[in-house]
Enzyme design. Structure first.
Site, PDB file in Angstrom:
ATOM      1  CD  GLN A   1      -8.202 -13.157  27.521  1.00 21.57           C
ATOM      2  OE1 GLN A   1      -8.205 -11.943  27.289  1.00 21.57           O
ATOM      3  NE2 GLN A   1      -9.106 -13.964  27.016  1.00 21.57           N
TER       4      GLN A   1
ATOM      5  CG  PHE B   1      -1.739   1.239   1.376  1.00 19.63           C
ATOM      6  CD1 PHE B   1      -2.424   1.804   0.308  1.00 19.63           C
ATOM      7  CD2 PHE B   1      -1.787   1.884   2.602  1.00 19.63           C
ATOM      8  CE1 PHE B   1      -3.135   2.988   0.469  1.00 19.63           C
ATOM      9  CE2 PHE B   1      -2.495   3.066   2.766  1.00 19.63           C
ATOM     10  CZ  PHE B   1      -3.167   3.618   1.693  1.00 19.63           C
TER      11      PHE B   1
ATOM     12  CE1 TYR C   1       0.289   5.208  12.104  1.00 17.00           C
ATOM     13  CE2 TYR C   1       0.656   6.983  13.681  1.00 17.00           C
ATOM     14  CZ  TYR C   1       1.149   5.926  12.927  1.00 17.00           C
ATOM     15  OH  TYR C   1       2.479   5.590  13.002  1.00 17.00           O
TER      16      TYR C   1
ATOM     17  CG  LEU D   1       0.410 -14.785   7.414  1.00 19.68           C
ATOM     18  CD1 LEU D   1       0.385 -14.899   5.891  1.00 19.68           C
ATOM     19  CD2 LEU D   1       1.401 -13.674   7.823  1.00 19.68           C
TER      20      LEU D   1
HETATM   21  P1  NAD Z   1       5.759   2.835   5.631  1.00 19.68           P
HETATM   22  O1  NAD Z   1       4.465   3.375   5.144  1.00 19.68           O
HETATM   23  O2  NAD Z   1       6.984   3.100   4.840  1.00 19.68           O
HETATM   24  O3  NAD Z   1       5.673   1.272   5.856  1.00 19.68           O
HETATM   25  C1  NAD Z   1       4.489   0.605   6.198  1.00 19.68           C
HETATM   26  C2  NAD Z   1       4.430  -0.699   5.408  1.00 19.68           C
HETATM   27  O4  NAD Z   1       3.248  -1.420   5.785  1.00 19.68           O
HETATM   28  C3  NAD Z   1       4.337  -0.456   3.907  1.00 19.68           C
HETATM   29  O5  NAD Z   1       5.245  -1.298   3.230  1.00 19.68           O
HETATM   30  C4  NAD Z   1       2.883  -0.822   3.568  1.00 19.68           C
HETATM   31  O6  NAD Z   1       2.720  -1.248   2.240  1.00 19.68           O
HETATM   32  C5  NAD Z   1       2.613  -1.896   4.593  1.00 19.68           C
HETATM   33  N1  NAD Z   1       1.190  -2.068   4.884  1.00 19.68           N
HETATM   34  C6  NAD Z   1       0.269  -1.098   5.137  1.00 19.68           C
HETATM   35  N2  NAD Z   1      -0.931  -1.656   5.352  1.00 19.68           N
HETATM   36  C7  NAD Z   1      -0.766  -3.017   5.252  1.00 19.68           C
HETATM   37  C8  NAD Z   1      -1.629  -4.133   5.365  1.00 19.68           C
HETATM   38  N3  NAD Z   1      -2.929  -3.978   5.653  1.00 19.68           N
HETATM   39  N4  NAD Z   1      -1.112  -5.369   5.176  1.00 19.68           N
HETATM   40  C9  NAD Z   1       0.193  -5.542   4.893  1.00 19.68           C
HETATM   41  N5  NAD Z   1       1.064  -4.525   4.762  1.00 19.68           N
HETATM   42  C10 NAD Z   1       0.592  -3.269   4.948  1.00 19.68           C
HETATM   43  O7  NAD Z   1       5.937   3.396   7.119  1.00 19.68           O
HETATM   44  P2  NAD Z   1       7.169   3.259   8.128  1.00 19.68           P
HETATM   45  O8  NAD Z   1       7.648   4.603   8.447  1.00 19.68           O
HETATM   46  O9  NAD Z   1       8.131   2.236   7.642  1.00 19.68           O
HETATM   47  O10 NAD Z   1       6.420   2.718   9.421  1.00 19.68           O
HETATM   48  C11 NAD Z   1       6.439   1.332   9.747  1.00 19.68           C
HETATM   49  C12 NAD Z   1       5.751   1.125  11.087  1.00 19.68           C
HETATM   50  O11 NAD Z   1       6.397   1.899  12.095  1.00 19.68           O
HETATM   51  C13 NAD Z   1       4.287   1.538  11.084  1.00 19.68           C
HETATM   52  O12 NAD Z   1       3.548   0.600  11.845  1.00 19.68           O
HETATM   53  C14 NAD Z   1       4.289   2.877  11.773  1.00 19.68           C
HETATM   54  O13 NAD Z   1       3.083   3.145  12.439  1.00 19.68           O
HETATM   55  C15 NAD Z   1       5.453   2.717  12.747  1.00 19.68           C
HETATM   56  N6  NAD Z   1       6.033   4.030  13.093  1.00 19.68           N
HETATM   57  C16 NAD Z   1       6.841   4.680  12.211  1.00 19.68           C
HETATM   58  C17 NAD Z   1       7.344   5.930  12.534  1.00 19.68           C
HETATM   59  C18 NAD Z   1       8.282   6.705  11.621  1.00 19.68           C
HETATM   60  O14 NAD Z   1       8.648   7.827  11.966  1.00 19.68           O
HETATM   61  N7  NAD Z   1       8.699   6.170  10.496  1.00 19.68           N
HETATM   62  C19 NAD Z   1       6.998   6.520  13.756  1.00 19.68           C
HETATM   63  C20 NAD Z   1       6.144   5.829  14.607  1.00 19.68           C
HETATM   64  C21 NAD Z   1       5.678   4.572  14.270  1.00 19.68           C
END
Ligand code: NAD
Ligand code: UDP
Length: 320
Positions: free
Chosen positions: A166, A40, A149, A67
């Site tokens: 749990q 996505f 979010y 999965l």
């Molecule tokens: P990103 O958008 O680059 O990566 C997210 C990945 O999840 C993408 O590859 C996307 O295709 C995949 N994805 C989204 N929905 C999905 C679904 N339903 N099934 C399977 N795959 C799915 O973002 P990121 O910065 O790499 O963030 C990764 C994680 O770290 C996230 O959970 C985000 O909330 C958390 N996070 C990131 C930051 C940051 O600053 N980068 C800060 C806080 C939390």
């Protein structure tokens, strides 16, 4: 020293910005990695260089569906992280956090696997306490444009702790603060990618809310180190644990540093602050220091210099 060979890790969201760096790190440590992503916001290009590695496997799958695989540990990173991207389809964002957590926790329970959640500083909302300690419960709008979010991630944390209480599951919850570096999507709307790409193109850097709000920016290598330390920490360390760089800067200061490091003549413009955009954010990282012996090693200027080189090369190739 833990023997990590043959330890199979599932990384959901593994083709994203953080997930791809995590896959790379786990492979370098000798682990087998199953990367699951629905692409996505992530991209096959982010993990293309890993595909030839026999310890690496890539599976297109949406974590909101069940999965069935066999692994020893799970890093649950699937979820769009940029406000522009998670607000694009807010219902799917909540489903990804909540149904995704339920599915991955169910998988972990069946396999008796350890599971780590990529949570976020957004669980603190627009905080009234500063810097944010893990004990702070936050100040979150449940019905705003960021809620899909924030509340999705808060509910995921609840699920993790209930599976732990749990079902005795071994859980780890990392609250990640703003992280940046190579492989950020140049068009995802986050502040570091926006500013660097605009500066390199000679386009204006747009400061929402005049750039007075603060963030604390962590370089990706540091964040990945903290994440694997948390996963490999003793069972009783569940978190939540803040992972971020406790050096606070205003968005306007970030813009000035980007202009200085790129040598760009781009103008600064201002625009309205989006609704519910947190005014101050900075992690208290005492718990991570004491429990994981971890703190970020990369200064903002050093991390930005590497990030600028990455985007510069991307623009030269016409790939952004
Ligand atoms: P990103 O958008 O680059 O990566 C997210 C990945 O999840 C993408 O590859 C996307 O295709 C995949 N994805 C989204 N929905 C999905 C679904 N339903 N099934 C399977 N795959 C799915 O973002 P990121 O910065 O790499 O963030 C990764 C994680 O770290 C996230 O959970 C985000 O909330 C958390 N996070 C990131 C930051 C940051 O600053 N980068 C800060 C806080 C939390
Ligand atoms: N921001 C900005 N200009 C941009 C992009 C973002 O001023 O081009 C601001 C945004 O309003 C927020 C901060 O920078 O206050 C960090 O935004 P980002 O989207 O990177 O992450 P957030 O911490 O808000 O989730």
């Amino acid at each position: 020293m833990q023997d990590l060979r043959n330890k199979r890790a599932l990384v959901t969201g593994g083709a994203g910005f953080l997930g791809s760096h995590l896959c790379e790190r786990l492979l370098a440590d000798g682990q087998e990695v199953l990367c699951v992503d629905n692409f996505f916001t992530g991209n096959k290009r982010n993990v293309q260089h890993l595909v030839a590695d026999t310890n690496f496997e890539l599976l297109r799958h949406d974590v909101t569906f069940s999965l069935f695989v066999e692994v020893d540990e799970i890093y649950n990173f699937a979820c769009p992280a940029s406000p522009v991207q998670y607000q694009h389809d807010p219902v799917q964002t909540t489903k990804t956090s909540v149904h995704g957590a339920i599915n991955m926790l169910g998988l972990a329970k069946r396999l008796d696997a350890r599971i780590l959640q990529a949570s976020t500083s957004e669980v603190y909302g627009d905080p009234h306490e500063h810097p944010q300690r893990e004990e702070y419960w936050g100040h979150v709008n449940p019905v705003g444009i960021r809620s899909c979010y924030d509340e999705g991630k808060r509910c995921a944390e609840t699920l993790f702790f209930d599976y732990h209480r749990q079902h005795g599951l071994s859980i780890k919850v990392a609250r990640i603060f703003n992280t940046y570096g190579p492989r950020m999507d140049p068009n995802d709307g986050r502040v570091v990618s926006n500013f660097v790409v605009a500066a390199l193109r000679g386009e204006p850097l747009v400061l929402y809310g005049e750039g007075k709000q603060t963030r604390a920016f962590c370089y990706v290598d540091d964040l990945i180190e903290g994440t694997v330390r948390l996963m490999r920490s003793p069972c009783e360390v569940t978190g939540p644990i803040n992972l971020g760089n406790p050096v606070e800067a205003t968005v306007a200061e970030l813009a000035e540093i980007v202009l200085e490091l790129t040598g760009s003549k781009s103008e600064l413009q201002v625009a309205e602050l989006p609704s519910d955009d947190p005014v101050r954010r900075c992690p208290d990282t005492r718990r991570a220091r004491e429990t994981l012996d971890w703190e970020p090693a990369t200064s903002l200027k050093d991390g930005l210099a590497k990030t600028i080189s990455y985007f510069d090369e991307l623009l030269q190739r016409g790939a952004a």
